[in-house]
Enzyme design. Structure first.
Site, short mmCIF file in Angstrom:
data_model
loop_
_atom_site.label_atom_id
_atom_site.label_comp_id
_atom_site.label_asym_id
_atom_site.label_seq_id
_atom_site.Cartn_x
_atom_site.Cartn_y
_atom_site.Cartn_z
N ASP A 38 48.17 50.82 -23.67
CA ASP A 38 48.57 51.38 -22.51
C ASP A 38 49.51 52.46 -22.88
O ASP A 38 49.85 52.69 -23.93
CB ASP A 38 49.43 50.20 -21.61
CG ASP A 38 49.66 50.59 -20.18
OD1 ASP A 38 49.93 49.63 -19.45
OD2 ASP A 38 49.67 51.78 -19.89
C1 GLC Z 1 50.81 52.84 -17.03
C2 GLC Z 1 50.45 51.66 -16.56
C3 GLC Z 1 48.77 51.39 -16.68
C4 GLC Z 1 48.27 52.77 -16.48
C5 GLC Z 1 48.51 53.80 -17.23
C6 GLC Z 1 47.98 54.95 -17.10
O1 GLC Z 1 51.79 52.72 -17.84
O2 GLC Z 1 51.00 50.46 -17.13
O3 GLC Z 1 48.58 50.58 -15.82
O4 GLC Z 1 46.61 52.40 -16.39
O5 GLC Z 1 49.87 53.99 -17.63
O6 GLC Z 1 48.19 55.67 -15.98
#
Ligand code: GLC
Length: 747
Positions: free
Chosen positions: A288
């Site tokens: 993430d």
């Molecule tokens: C964010 C979220 C995740 C998302 C990612 C990209 O921090 O935790 O769910 O897919 O970043 O946007």
């Protein structure tokens, strides 16, 4: 295993086996091509494939646009982007990759298409209230079609985190508190996104997130510590992930939290042992947003070099916006701290998906402005969004059948900023991708389209966007209410109050909306509360004093029309809560599949020397699986095919459901079990099956479920997933708290 009634023809099996024979050469040919590429790639180019950076907007902290973006692509130092949505720019970046870089490997473009791309569906928690995996699958196929027509190859969805704590704002993104419902919906979402052919125009890669147990954050506080047993991890939080791996999900995303004190991105138990080992996951794992780099804050790594070694060796493959692999993985490989074969494995897993998408054959295949224009927001997609919004709406209270409201009513007051809002993603909900607030059908618009031309409609804002209700606005609302025959009062959260980084310590109506509610209530007019929210809210006063309460959630582009269809009776609500609504925040965490404890509260509710509060009951305001209808359903004749079954037998559970009202309706019939004595303490109830059953007024139907010992298996004292002989209860009903029960024994 709960066997739904499906019959597989011999012919189908023949085709299936033939298909498998055909698939092998294609897989072998692809693997050969990947190996050929790997044999020519430099270390830098391999690491470059695993480097992902953001584009036009941030979905995480500390983002800055990388000025070297184009150069990095030209040098083969980037494998994919997230959050780039301009087709022209996508085409230019892709051109740099496939025409100017040395290896000419196409890029992938990813985006959080969580509940729709342009046509926005209800937030995922609302969708779960439909208990309709088939319709949810159809909705994800719509989302995939719109996204693929807009240059997107890969969505960071489905979010499959089980959540038992409504203080956690991301409860809105998942399917609630139950592993069974969550698993059925998760696999449906993956089928919807990926279909049978990833190179098709209406399919994209899915990404199950956040692996794992992100929803178990202490205090419901986002990114907070998770501390749980391996038994609970495997019994509650992992099943939806295993379900999507079995459904062929292409990618999995790490969570930000620790599991057993190790950040998920560095957790070899989660990735190498369980995901890639026990479950034989063939896709790839992406971090993430900079979850690799956050290992330093977690205190398990001193610098990026340590992080790169920990992440890669634990099974993390792609680095989202962390600049860890690009900065530190090459020396780690050169020092032998990370085997080059492990690096090759990560690159192979990742590039395999580019082949499956067809990008090596046609890197510009998803970039077609004409197709995009002709695909977005077409009528059939809006109809699907409306249908899912209908099915997501949950009727929580309807005293004296105040609902449905007559269309010919003399005058109606529509009160609340949320009832006619085009700001703060109010009806769309968070994570609404390219959804446009201008496309939303608001509640006020829905009402105007619904009532007779003689009906007088009075609108009053009543409060501001974040729930502040100045006296002047309250006074206007009171006047509108006094002039009406019935009041529709829209209260709840705006679109930014649920989702990521929106944990709330108090989950009542935001601001001082309750002041508005009490002022309107004081007029004595009948009120219908339309709750708009991304999470369970504690609304005891409303439940006590307002005769009708409809949970609209955040119902998406067509939300206002769906709400009006329900309020005026064109649609009979059938939604059932996928998550418990507590009476007060002090009860949290509160969920239906809890253990009995050694001192359960007795029928008298006496808390003395019992697992209870001295100042509050244990019961929720609305339990898991609860939802009313404009008609009524009566359950009878719960009959088991036997009182004893062996490990290889099938227990048939039959129940009669009758629509005793004057309207057609749909009942979500739920089947739960309880294992009375196990080698570990077992939950009071566990959902094992459900079925949406349409019943005409007065109609009766026998509903049948088939239970096998697989459905009774659990993580036992020896941490083996097994069914144990013993006595069980089976429960069937229209809510976890309103069931018929019978007993049987597993021998
Ligand atoms: C964010 C979220 C995740 C998302 C990612 C990209 O921090 O935790 O769910 O897919 O970043 O946007």
């Amino acid at each position: 295993m709960l066997i739904q009634r499906t019959v597989v023809s011999a012919g189908f099996l023949l085709i299936l086996s033939a298909g498998l024979c055909i698939a092998k050469p294609i897989e072998n040919e692809m693997n050969q091509k990947i190996d050929d590429l790997l044999s020519q790639m430099t270390l830098e180019e391999k690491v470059g494939q695993l480097h992902q950076i953001g584009g036009s907007f941030a979905t995480g902290p500390d983002f800055k646009n990388d000025a070297n973006r184009e150069a990095l692509v030209r040098n083969g130092w980037i494998g994919s982007f997230l959050n780039i949505v301009d087709l022209g720019y996508m085409r230019e970046l892709q051109r740099l990759a496939v025409e100017e870089s040395r290896m000419k490997i196409p890029l992938m473009f990813a985006l959080d298409v969580v509940h729709g791309y342009k046509t926005i569906f209800p937030v995922p928690l609302a969708q779960a209230a439909s208990w309709d995996p088939d319709l949810i699958e159809k909705a994800e196929r719509v989302a995939a079609t719109e996204a693929a027509a807009s240059g997107i190859h890969w969505t960071f969805a489905p979010m499959v985190d089980i959540a038992r704590d409504p203080r956690w704002g991301r409860v809105m993104e998942g399917s609630g508190e139950d592993p069974c419902l969550g698993s059925r919906i998760a696999e449906a979402r993956v089928r919807g996104f990926q279909g049978e052919d990833l190179s098709a125009e209406n399919t994209i890669l899915a990404c199950a997130k956040h692996f794992a147990a992100y929803g178990a954050a202490e205090g419901g506080r986002d990114y907070n510590t998770v501390d749980l047993s391996e038994l609970v991890l495997r019994e509650v939080y992992l099943p939806p992930f295993q379900a999507v791996v079995d459904a062929g999900v292409a990618s999995v995303m790490n969570s930000f939290n620790v599991v057993f004190r190790m950040p998920a991105s560095a957790n070899a138990l989660l990735m190498n042992q369980i995901l890639k080992g026990e479950w034989n996951f063939q896709g790839f794992v992406i971090s993430d947003w900079n979850s690799y780099g956050e290992m330093i804050a977690h205190g398990v790594a001193a610098d990026k070099y340590d992080v790169a070694c920990l992440a890669m060796n634990a099974g993390s493959d792609v680095d989202m916006q962390g600049y860890v692999y690009i900065d530190a993985l090459i020396p780690a490989v050169k020092d032998g701290k990370v085997a080059e074969e492990r690096l090759n494995d990560a690159v192979r897993r990742f590039m395999k998906m580019k082949f499956k998408l067809g990008l090596f054959d046609d890197p510009y295949g998803y970039i077609n402005p004409e197709r995009m224009k002709n695909t977005l927001m077409i009528k059939p997609f809006q109809e699907t969004a409306l249908k899912l919004a209908h099915e997501s709406i949950v009727l929580l209270k309807n005293e004296n059948h105040l609902l449905p409201v007559q269309k010919k009513i003399g005058s109606i007051a529509v009160i609340g900023q949320l009832a006619d809002s085009r700001e703060f993603r109010d009806m769309l909900g968070n994570w609404c991708a390219m959804g446009d607030m201008n496309d939303v059908v608001t509640i006020l618009q829905g009402v105007k389209k619904k009532v007779s031309r003689h009906t007088k409609i009075l609108y009053a804002k009543g409060c501001e966007a974040f729930g502040q209700c100045p006296d002047s606005l309250i006074q206007e609302a009171v006047i509108a209410a006094e002039e009406s025959d019935v009041v529709l009062l829209a209260l709840g959260e705006n679109g930014f109050m649920s989702g990521e980084a929106t944990s709330r310590a108090y989950i009542g109506l935001p601001g001082d909306q309750i002041k508005l509610a009490k002022a309107v209530h004081a007029t004595g007019k009948p009120i219908v509360l339309l709750l708009m929210t991304g999470r369970p809210l504690t609304i005891p006063w409303c439940h006590e004093n307002i005769p009708a309460i409809v949970n609209i959630w955040q119902a998406g582009t067509m939300g206002g029309q769906a709400a009006a269809d329900v309020v005026f009776g064109d649609v009979n609500p059938s939604g059932k809560l996928p998550v418990t609504f507590p009476l007060t925040i002090g009860q949290v965490p509160l969920y239906y599949n809890a253990l009995n404890t050694g001192r359960p509260v007795g029928p008298d509710g006496n808390p003395h020397f019992r697992s209870a509060y001295i100042d509050c009951p244990n019961d929720p305001l609305y339990p898991f699986g609860f939802g009313l209808s404009y008609t009524a359903f009566e359950y009878s004749d719960l009959i088991l095919s036997s009182v004893k079954i062996g490990m290889n037998d099938v227990l048939t559970v039959r129940v009669n459901v009758r629509n005793t009202g004057k309207r057609d309706g749909i009942e979500v019939v739920q089947l739960y079990i309880r294992d009375l004595v196990g080698s570990v303490s077992r939950p009071l109830k566990e959902l094992k099956g459900f079925e949406r059953v349409p019943l005409k007024a007065g109609e009766s139907r026998q509903v049948e479920f088939h239970l096998t010992s697989d459905a009774l298996a659990f993580w036992s004292r020896s941490m083996t997933f097994e069914a144990e002989p013993g006595d069980f209860k089976v429960f069937v009903g229209g809510s976890s708290a309103d069931v018929l029960e019978e007993n049987f024994t597993l021998e």
